[in-house]
Design a protein around this motif. Structure first.
Motif, PDB file in Angstrom:
ATOM      1  N   MET A   1      23.379   7.906 -13.399  1.00 40.41           N
ATOM      2  CA  MET A   1      22.676   8.964 -12.668  1.00 40.41           C
ATOM      3  C   MET A   1      21.489   9.452 -13.491  1.00 40.41           C
ATOM      4  N   PRO A   2      20.270   9.393 -12.927  1.00 33.84           N
ATOM      5  CA  PRO A   2      19.108   9.838 -13.692  1.00 33.84           C
ATOM      6  C   PRO A   2      19.124  11.344 -13.917  1.00 33.84           C
ATOM      7  N   ARG A   3      18.502  11.718 -14.983  1.00 34.23           N
ATOM      8  CA  ARG A   3      18.436  13.141 -15.334  1.00 34.23           C
ATOM      9  C   ARG A   3      17.555  13.875 -14.339  1.00 34.23           C
ATOM     10  N   LYS A   4      18.005  15.035 -13.852  1.00 35.85           N
ATOM     11  CA  LYS A   4      17.236  15.842 -12.915  1.00 35.85           C
ATOM     12  C   LYS A   4      16.417  16.875 -13.670  1.00 35.85           C
ATOM     13  N   LYS A   5      15.156  16.991 -13.326  1.00 34.82           N
ATOM     14  CA  LYS A   5      14.296  17.962 -13.974  1.00 34.82           C
ATOM     15  C   LYS A   5      14.527  19.352 -13.410  1.00 34.82           C
ATOM     16  N   LYS A   6      14.256  20.352 -14.201  1.00 36.10           N
ATOM     17  CA  LYS A   6      14.421  21.735 -13.795  1.00 36.10           C
ATOM     18  C   LYS A   6      13.569  22.025 -12.558  1.00 36.10           C
ATOM     19  N   ASN A   7      14.168  22.672 -11.568  1.00 39.39           N
ATOM     20  CA  ASN A   7      13.509  23.078 -10.320  1.00 39.39           C
ATOM     21  C   ASN A   7      13.126  21.903  -9.414  1.00 39.39           C
ATOM     22  N   ARG A   8      13.505  20.694  -9.780  1.00 38.06           N
ATOM     23  CA  ARG A   8      13.153  19.539  -8.959  1.00 38.06           C
ATOM     24  C   ARG A   8      13.749  19.652  -7.561  1.00 38.06           C
ATOM     25  N   GLN A   9      14.936  20.267  -7.448  1.00 34.23           N
ATOM     26  CA  GLN A   9      15.609  20.342  -6.158  1.00 34.23           C
ATOM     27  C   GLN A   9      14.902  21.259  -5.166  1.00 34.23           C
ATOM     28  N   LYS A  10      13.904  21.985  -5.643  1.00 33.69           N
ATOM     29  CA  LYS A  10      13.200  22.919  -4.753  1.00 33.69           C
ATOM     30  C   LYS A  10      12.083  22.249  -3.951  1.00 33.69           C
ATOM     31  N   ILE A  11      11.780  21.009  -4.263  1.00 32.12           N
ATOM     32  CA  ILE A  11      10.745  20.297  -3.514  1.00 32.12           C
ATOM     33  C   ILE A  11      11.314  18.994  -2.960  1.00 32.12           C
ATOM     34  N   ILE A  12      10.667  18.473  -1.919  1.00 26.89           N
ATOM     35  CA  ILE A  12      11.055  17.192  -1.324  1.00 26.89           C
ATOM     36  C   ILE A  12       9.917  16.198  -1.556  1.00 26.89           C
ATOM     37  N   ILE A  13      10.241  15.098  -2.182  1.00 30.54           N
ATOM     38  CA  ILE A  13       9.254  14.047  -2.442  1.00 30.54           C
ATOM     39  C   ILE A  13       9.546  12.865  -1.538  1.00 30.54           C
ATOM     40  N   SER A  14       8.552  12.495  -0.752  1.00 30.95           N
ATOM     41  CA  SER A  14       8.667  11.354   0.147  1.00 30.95           C
ATOM     42  C   SER A  14       7.557  10.364  -0.166  1.00 30.95           C
ATOM     43  N   THR A  15       7.886   9.089  -0.187  1.00 33.16           N
ATOM     44  CA  THR A  15       6.877   8.060  -0.401  1.00 33.16           C
ATOM     45  C   THR A  15       7.257   6.823   0.396  1.00 33.16           C
ATOM     46  N   LYS A  16       6.394   5.818   0.391  1.00 37.41           N
ATOM     47  CA  LYS A  16       6.586   4.662   1.259  1.00 37.41           C
ATOM     48  C   LYS A  16       6.441   3.357   0.492  1.00 37.41           C
ATOM     49  N   ILE A  17       7.001   2.314   1.092  1.00 38.66           N
ATOM     50  CA  ILE A  17       6.741   0.950   0.665  1.00 38.66           C
ATOM     51  C   ILE A  17       6.167   0.213   1.868  1.00 38.66           C
ATOM     52  N   ALA A  18       5.075  -0.525   1.668  1.00 42.37           N
ATOM     53  CA  ALA A  18       4.414  -1.231   2.765  1.00 42.37           C
ATOM     54  C   ALA A  18       5.059  -2.581   3.008  1.00 42.37           C
ATOM     55  N   GLY A  19       5.366  -2.835   4.276  1.00 34.38           N
ATOM     56  CA  GLY A  19       5.835  -4.146   4.673  1.00 34.38           C
ATOM     57  C   GLY A  19       4.656  -5.050   4.987  1.00 34.38           C
ATOM     58  N   GLY A  20       4.935  -6.295   5.304  1.00 33.92           N
ATOM     59  CA  GLY A  20       3.856  -7.270   5.476  1.00 33.92           C
ATOM     60  C   GLY A  20       3.402  -7.427   6.897  1.00 33.92           C
ATOM     61  N   TYR A  21       3.004  -6.354   7.554  1.00 36.47           N
ATOM     62  CA  TYR A  21       2.646  -6.404   8.963  1.00 36.47           C
ATOM     63  C   TYR A  21       1.355  -7.196   9.184  1.00 36.47           C
ATOM     64  N   LYS A  22       1.491  -8.458   9.625  1.00 35.85           N
ATOM     65  CA  LYS A  22       0.356  -9.316   9.995  1.00 35.85           C
ATOM     66  C   LYS A  22      -0.725  -9.356   8.906  1.00 35.85           C
ATOM     67  N   ASP A  23      -0.307  -9.316   7.637  1.00 35.16           N
ATOM     68  CA  ASP A  23      -1.257  -9.340   6.517  1.00 35.16           C
ATOM     69  C   ASP A  23      -2.276  -8.208   6.613  1.00 35.16           C
ATOM     70  N   TRP A  24      -1.858  -7.111   7.244  1.00 30.34           N
ATOM     71  CA  TRP A  24      -2.798  -6.016   7.500  1.00 30.34           C
ATOM     72  C   TRP A  24      -3.203  -5.295   6.230  1.00 30.34           C
ATOM     73  N   PHE A  25      -2.274  -5.191   5.297  1.00 39.00           N
ATOM     74  CA  PHE A  25      -2.512  -4.331   4.146  1.00 39.00           C
ATOM     75  C   PHE A  25      -2.239  -5.092   2.861  1.00 39.00           C
ATOM     76  N   SER A  26      -3.181  -5.026   1.934  1.00 39.66           N
ATOM     77  CA  SER A  26      -2.996  -5.628   0.619  1.00 39.66           C
ATOM     78  C   SER A  26      -2.986  -4.507  -0.409  1.00 39.66           C
ATOM     79  N   PRO A  27      -1.804  -4.119  -0.892  1.00 42.85           N
ATOM     80  CA  PRO A  27      -1.717  -2.949  -1.765  1.00 42.85           C
ATOM     81  C   PRO A  27      -2.363  -3.206  -3.121  1.00 42.85           C
ATOM     82  N   PRO A  28      -2.918  -2.162  -3.723  1.00 40.23           N
ATOM     83  CA  PRO A  28      -3.535  -2.308  -5.045  1.00 40.23           C
ATOM     84  C   PRO A  28      -2.490  -2.488  -6.145  1.00 40.23           C
TER      85      PRO A  28
END
Length: 269
Positions: A1-28
């Motif tokens: 279990m990773p260490r939780k930072k102080k007050n981290r539970q007070k915010i929600i972090i959302s991020t994405k992973i891009a799938g390969g939709y018709k070669d539409w996006f080439s991530p940096p």
């Protein structure tokens, strides 16, 4: 279990992973690869942890499908991240209807963590398809739905109409000026198509004077029972306050009929 930072539970972090939709996006990152396989999910996820300087991610969204990858592998890897404390919830975005059904069925078969949170799809007066195709499935699976682009990148404000050109920032100007022809086609479909132009013109002209057309558009999105929330962006405080009114707006019979006269043009039998 990773260490939780102080007050981290007070915010929600959302991020994405891009799938390969018709070669539409080439991530940096990820060497330009967009496969949703075990190797790429691991790399994308832990690279995100480093960039975000956090110990865990609250919501991780698969943004665009990758039909070449196995849902068993994808869900298995994400479940492992949850077990190890790096991830809390899973979401999917921009999956076709049949793939959403397949994903939900596979997830329900292997769900060990009760960790699926939402489907994120475009939904608006100009793109109402999910109202017909997904609402029953979402209810059956008790699956939240986040509607994005509820005012279609500003198109439903009317500011793209020829007789109502505005100096305010406009999202689709980026697509219009792009050197990528696919981006230009997005601009043409959203802004220049005759069907969209006629619908937006009618909406702007028939919306009561006490109300802005984009506020009405958002209120209609939110009044659909299967919609849990809507994802919006604004470029001014005034626009935020106008859209905020949508939360309390009661849609009477006349407003509902106006909305129906718009969205019914875009529903296929």
């Amino acid at each position: 279990m990773p260490r939780k930072k102080k007050n981290r539970q007070k915010i929600i972090i959302s991020t994405k992973i891009a799938g390969g939709y018709k070669d539409w996006f080439s991530p940096p990152v990820r060497n330009g690869k967009t496969f949703l396989n075990i190797e790429q999910i691991k790399k994308a996820f832990f690279d995100s942890l480093k960039r975000l300087k956090t110990d865990y991610i609250d919501i991780y969204t698969l943004h665009w499908d990758d039909s070449s990858s196995s849902f068993d592998d994808i869900i298995g890897e994400l479940n492992q991240l949850i077990k190890n404390g790096y991830l809390r919830y899973i979401a999917i975005s921009n999956f076709k209807q049949n793939r959403i059904f397949q994903f939900l069925n596979k997830f329900n078969e292997t769900n060990e963590n009760n960790s699926f949170i939402t489907i994120q799809n475009p939904f608006s007066l100009l793109r109402p398809g999910d109202m017909k195709s997904l609402s029953e499935v979402l209810a059956k699976n008790n699956c939240p739905y986040f509607a994005y682009s509820p005012i279609e990148g500003g198109v439903l404000t009317g500011k793209y109409l020829k007789d109502n050109l505005s100096n305010t920032p406009r999202r689709y100007d980026y697509h219009k000026k792009s050197n990528d022809q696919r981006e230009v086609e997005i601009y043409k479909r959203a802004v220049l198509s005759k069907k969209n132009c006629m619908a937006v013109k009618d909406l702007v002209e028939k919306t009561p004077s006490y109300l802005q057309p984009h506020a009405l558009s958002l209120a209609w999105v939110l009044k659909n029972d299967f919609v849990t929330s809507a994802l919006i962006s604004v470029n001014s405080k005034n626009q935020f306050y106008e859209l905020h009114k949508s939360l309390d707006l009661k849609l009477d019979k006349e407003l509902l009929l106006l909305c129906k006269s718009i969205y019914s043009r875009f529903i296929t039998n």
